[in-house]
Scaffold this active site. Structure first.
Site, PDB file in Angstrom:
ATOM      1  N   GLY A  15       0.835  -1.208   0.000  1.00 54.33           N
ATOM      2  CA  GLY A  15       0.000   0.000   0.000  1.00 54.33           C
ATOM      3  C   GLY A  15       0.861   1.246   0.000  1.00 54.33           C
ATOM      4  O   GLY A  15       1.846   1.318   0.718  1.00 54.33           O
ATOM      5  N   ALA A  26      15.629  10.493   0.080  1.00 56.55           N
ATOM      6  CA  ALA A  26      16.694  10.418   1.081  1.00 56.55           C
ATOM      7  C   ALA A  26      17.660   9.274   0.764  1.00 56.55           C
ATOM      8  O   ALA A  26      18.879   9.413   0.929  1.00 56.55           O
ATOM      9  CB  ALA A  26      16.089  10.244   2.470  1.00 56.55           C
ATOM     10  N   VAL A  27      17.108   8.147   0.291  1.00 52.96           N
ATOM     11  CA  VAL A  27      17.979   7.015  -0.074  1.00 52.96           C
ATOM     12  C   VAL A  27      18.901   7.441  -1.223  1.00 52.96           C
ATOM     13  O   VAL A  27      20.124   7.219  -1.189  1.00 52.96           O
ATOM     14  CB  VAL A  27      17.121   5.778  -0.480  1.00 52.96           C
ATOM     15  N   ARG A  29      19.849  10.435  -2.150  1.00 53.04           N
ATOM     16  CA  ARG A  29      20.850  11.453  -1.798  1.00 53.04           C
ATOM     17  C   ARG A  29      21.889  10.916  -0.817  1.00 53.04           C
ATOM     18  O   ARG A  29      23.044  11.351  -0.835  1.00 53.04           O
ATOM     19  CB  ARG A  29      20.144  12.709  -1.300  1.00 53.04           C
ATOM     20  N   ARG A  76       1.070  -4.822  -6.060  1.00 52.16           N
ATOM     21  CA  ARG A  76       1.067  -6.124  -5.390  1.00 52.16           C
ATOM     22  C   ARG A  76       1.601  -7.106  -6.439  1.00 52.16           C
ATOM     23  O   ARG A  76       1.174  -7.069  -7.586  1.00 52.16           O
ATOM     24  CB  ARG A  76      -0.340  -6.529  -4.968  1.00 52.16           C
ATOM     25  N   ASP A 107       4.375  -4.928   6.185  1.00 54.30           N
ATOM     26  CA  ASP A 107       4.820  -6.254   6.625  1.00 54.30           C
ATOM     27  C   ASP A 107       4.930  -7.268   5.474  1.00 54.30           C
ATOM     28  O   ASP A 107       5.840  -8.096   5.458  1.00 54.30           O
ATOM     29  CB  ASP A 107       3.947  -6.791   7.769  1.00 54.30           C
ATOM     30  N   SER A 109       5.749  -6.615   2.374  1.00 54.69           N
ATOM     31  CA  SER A 109       6.978  -6.271   1.642  1.00 54.69           C
ATOM     32  C   SER A 109       8.206  -6.733   2.416  1.00 54.69           C
ATOM     33  O   SER A 109       9.182  -7.230   1.832  1.00 54.69           O
ATOM     34  CB  SER A 109       7.050  -4.758   1.430  1.00 54.69           C
ATOM     35  N   THR A 130       3.840   2.767   5.692  1.00 50.48           N
ATOM     36  CA  THR A 130       2.432   2.365   5.705  1.00 50.48           C
ATOM     37  C   THR A 130       1.665   3.331   6.598  1.00 50.48           C
ATOM     38  O   THR A 130       2.183   3.735   7.640  1.00 50.48           O
ATOM     39  CB  THR A 130       2.251   0.914   6.212  1.00 50.48           C
ATOM     40  N   ASP A 132      -0.759   2.629   8.369  1.00 57.77           N
ATOM     41  CA  ASP A 132      -1.407   1.928   9.491  1.00 57.77           C
ATOM     42  C   ASP A 132      -0.616   1.943  10.797  1.00 57.77           C
ATOM     43  O   ASP A 132      -1.158   1.606  11.843  1.00 57.77           O
ATOM     44  CB  ASP A 132      -1.658   0.456   9.110  1.00 57.77           C
ATOM     45  N   ASP A 134       1.452  -0.200  11.788  1.00 57.16           N
ATOM     46  CA  ASP A 134       1.290  -1.547  12.345  1.00 57.16           C
ATOM     47  C   ASP A 134       2.572  -2.383  12.292  1.00 57.16           C
ATOM     48  O   ASP A 134       2.526  -3.598  12.152  1.00 57.16           O
ATOM     49  CB  ASP A 134       0.152  -2.283  11.604  1.00 57.16           C
ATOM     50  N   ARG A 176      -6.882  -2.563   9.277  1.00 52.30           N
ATOM     51  CA  ARG A 176      -7.406  -3.941   9.221  1.00 52.30           C
ATOM     52  C   ARG A 176      -7.011  -4.740  10.452  1.00 52.30           C
ATOM     53  O   ARG A 176      -7.788  -5.489  11.002  1.00 52.30           O
ATOM     54  CB  ARG A 176      -6.880  -4.653   7.970  1.00 52.30           C
ATOM     55  N   ALA A 191     -13.878  11.917  19.434  1.00 52.00           N
ATOM     56  CA  ALA A 191     -14.918  10.888  19.253  1.00 52.00           C
ATOM     57  C   ALA A 191     -15.446  10.389  20.585  1.00 52.00           C
ATOM     58  O   ALA A 191     -14.758  10.416  21.600  1.00 52.00           O
ATOM     59  CB  ALA A 191     -14.344   9.721  18.463  1.00 52.00           C
ATOM     60  N   LEU A 259      -9.186   8.185   0.627  1.00 54.13           N
ATOM     61  CA  LEU A 259      -8.687   9.562   0.792  1.00 54.13           C
ATOM     62  C   LEU A 259      -7.666   9.621   1.925  1.00 54.13           C
ATOM     63  O   LEU A 259      -6.830  10.530   1.984  1.00 54.13           O
ATOM     64  CB  LEU A 259      -9.841  10.547   0.996  1.00 54.13           C
ATOM     65  N   ARG A 261      -5.158   7.768   2.255  1.00 60.01           N
ATOM     66  CA  ARG A 261      -3.801   7.476   1.755  1.00 60.01           C
ATOM     67  C   ARG A 261      -3.174   8.664   1.035  1.00 60.01           C
ATOM     68  O   ARG A 261      -1.967   8.680   0.820  1.00 60.01           O
ATOM     69  CB  ARG A 261      -3.879   6.336   0.734  1.00 60.01           C
TER      70      ARG A 261
HETATM   71  P1  ADP Z   1       2.402  -4.366   2.554  1.00 58.76           P
HETATM   72  O1  ADP Z   1       3.867  -4.384   2.317  1.00 58.76           O
HETATM   73  O2  ADP Z   1       1.849  -2.963   2.564  1.00 58.76           O
HETATM   74  O3  ADP Z   1       1.995  -5.182   3.764  1.00 58.76           O
HETATM   75  P2  ADP Z   1       1.415  -6.492   0.797  1.00 58.76           P
HETATM   76  O4  ADP Z   1       1.016  -7.401   1.901  1.00 58.76           O
HETATM   77  O5  ADP Z   1       0.480  -6.368  -0.355  1.00 58.76           O
HETATM   78  O6  ADP Z   1       1.665  -5.000   1.281  1.00 58.76           O
HETATM   79  O7  ADP Z   1       2.823  -6.985   0.252  1.00 58.76           O
HETATM   80  C1  ADP Z   1       3.467  -6.304  -0.806  1.00 58.76           C
HETATM   81  C2  ADP Z   1       4.179  -7.285  -1.693  1.00 58.76           C
HETATM   82  O8  ADP Z   1       5.160  -8.000  -0.932  1.00 58.76           O
HETATM   83  C3  ADP Z   1       3.306  -8.380  -2.291  1.00 58.76           C
HETATM   84  O9  ADP Z   1       2.623  -7.939  -3.444  1.00 58.76           O
HETATM   85  C4  ADP Z   1       4.329  -9.442  -2.619  1.00 58.76           C
HETATM   86  O10 ADP Z   1       4.995  -9.148  -3.816  1.00 58.76           O
HETATM   87  C5  ADP Z   1       5.300  -9.306  -1.442  1.00 58.76           C
HETATM   88  N1  ADP Z   1       4.938 -10.302  -0.415  1.00 58.76           N
HETATM   89  C6  ADP Z   1       3.913 -10.246   0.465  1.00 58.76           C
HETATM   90  N2  ADP Z   1       3.835 -11.354   1.214  1.00 58.76           N
HETATM   91  C7  ADP Z   1       4.858 -12.163   0.801  1.00 58.76           C
HETATM   92  C8  ADP Z   1       5.318 -13.455   1.171  1.00 58.76           C
HETATM   93  N3  ADP Z   1       4.711 -14.171   2.121  1.00 58.76           N
HETATM   94  N4  ADP Z   1       6.383 -13.963   0.517  1.00 58.76           N
HETATM   95  C9  ADP Z   1       7.011 -13.249  -0.449  1.00 58.76           C
HETATM   96  N5  ADP Z   1       6.611 -12.035  -0.845  1.00 58.76           N
HETATM   97  C10 ADP Z   1       5.553 -11.476  -0.240  1.00 58.76           C
END
Ligand code: ADP
Length: 328
Positions: A15, A26-27, A29, A76, A107, A109, A130, A132, A134, A176, A191, A259, A261
């Site tokens: 996301g 930053a990376v 530079r 994704r 997570d 990624s 992200t 979130d 999280d 989520r 709230a 909105l 994001r």
């Molecule tokens: P976020 O990084 O925001 O949590 P996603 O869960 O959609 O978003 O993960 C982003 C991308 O990371 C996925 O589209 C996929 O390419 C890779 N990815 C996610 N889960 C796995 C996994 N279990 N093993 C390998 N690659 C993953």
């Protein structure tokens, strides 16, 4: 460890979040600072597999710090979840002479980055991007502060109409698995109740009691924040339930959706992204790998990626208590 890094790849994945551009900048530079090359990979892991990359220099990231989204785009990528997909990605990294990868994302990624490292011993560093918030081991993720400001701004506007018409608004916000946006924006937006995924003890009865109490104490309008991952009734079922049992309330639902994001990153997110982007390149140049660069007590810190992925990240219970007290 001998430092052999001469070219770093950077990608944004999962996301999108406001401030990702500031992190890429930053990376890039920091690479210029170290006199090494930097390659931007388009559309996350998809661009790695399709070899869709561009060399970035200091000027190619001009005028990006203020822009929301990510100019490298995000996607994704299901192929990367399979070992065969990761092999293609690895081959492309080698072909392009890239020695290490900076992954800006959440997570999912980070899980992908860990696998790439485990299978090919390829150096990876994660930056938490992200809205979130999280991710374990960092006080804040990039995009969270901007999203909070967006949500509070929306709540303020909803409050104007809520109080003009004695309405009860159920406002759905993103989250989520984590209630961070809901709690902080709920407190910031005044709230009355905040419903989050982590709070299993919440029942509709409590909401009804809270509404009854509000009426007694003279409140004529109310705003309830509902995180999208809240367990039990969904927001439309809640609306129908309240409508049925307290017909005196004019209940409305507002789903804030995507909105949250968008928009220009807040200054806090720009500074955080800059700090973490530089920290990621510093870490790779020091020979570190498999770490996330997070922030703790205002300082950039390195956190093992496995710890960053820990699902038992604790909710800030003190903030929940504050929410309860100030919503009386
Ligand atoms: P976020 O990084 O925001 O949590 P996603 O869960 O959609 O978003 O993960 C982003 C991308 O990371 C996925 O589209 C996929 O390419 C890779 N990815 C996610 N889960 C796995 C996994 N279990 N093993 C390998 N690659 C993953």
């Amino acid at each position: 460890m001998t430092n052999k890094i001469t070219k770093i790849g950077v990608l944004t994945s999962g996301g999108d979040a406001p401030g990702m551009n500031a992190a890429i900048r930053a990376v890039v530079r920091a690479c210029v600072h170290y006199n090494i090359k930097c390659v931007g990979i388009y559309e996350g892991y998809k661009g790695l597999i399709e070899n869709n990359m561009v060399e970035l220099d200091a000027r190619s990231v001009a005028n990006t710090i203020n822009r929301g989204g990510t100019f490298l785009r995000s996607a994704r990528c299901l192929e990367f979840i399979e070992p065969e997909g990761r092999k293609v990605a690895y081959d492309n990294l080698v072909k392009e002479g890239i020695d290490a990868l900076v992954v800006i994302g959440g997570d999912g990624s980070f899980t992908g980055a860990l696998k790439l490292n485990n299978e090919f011993n390829f150096p990876v560093v994660g930056i938490p991007g992200t809205i979130d918030n999280d991710i374990n081991g960092t006080d804040y993720t990039i995009g969270y502060d901007t999203a909070l400001n967006t949500v509070v701004d929306a709540i303020d506007k909803i409050r104007d109409t809520a109080s003009s018409h004695n309405r009860l608004f159920l406002v759905e916000v993103m989250g989520r698995d984590a209630g961070d946006i809901a709690i902080s924006a709920g407190i910031g937006g005044g709230a009355e109740e905040i419903l989050i995924p982590e709070k299993d003890d919440f029942s509709i009865d409590r909401l009804m009691e809270s509404l009854a109490h509000s009426r007694k104490t003279g409140k004529t309008s109310s705003i309830i924040i509902v995180a999208e991952g809240k367990k039990g009734m969904n927001i439309l079922e809640m609306r129908d339930y309240v409508h049925k049992h307290r017909p005196e309330y004019d209940v409305r639902v507002s789903v804030l959706g995507h909105l949250q994001r968008g928009g220009a990153p807040s200054c806090t997110d720009r500074v955080l992204a800059s700090k973490l982007g530089v920290g990621a390149v510093d870490a790779l140049m020091e020979g570190l790998s498999n770490v996330m660069i997070g922030v703790s007590h205002r300082k950039a810190v390195t956190v093992d990626l496995n710890i960053a992925l820990d699902k038992n990240r604790k909710l800030d219970r003190d903030l929940l208590r504050v929410a309860d007290i100030v919503s009386l």
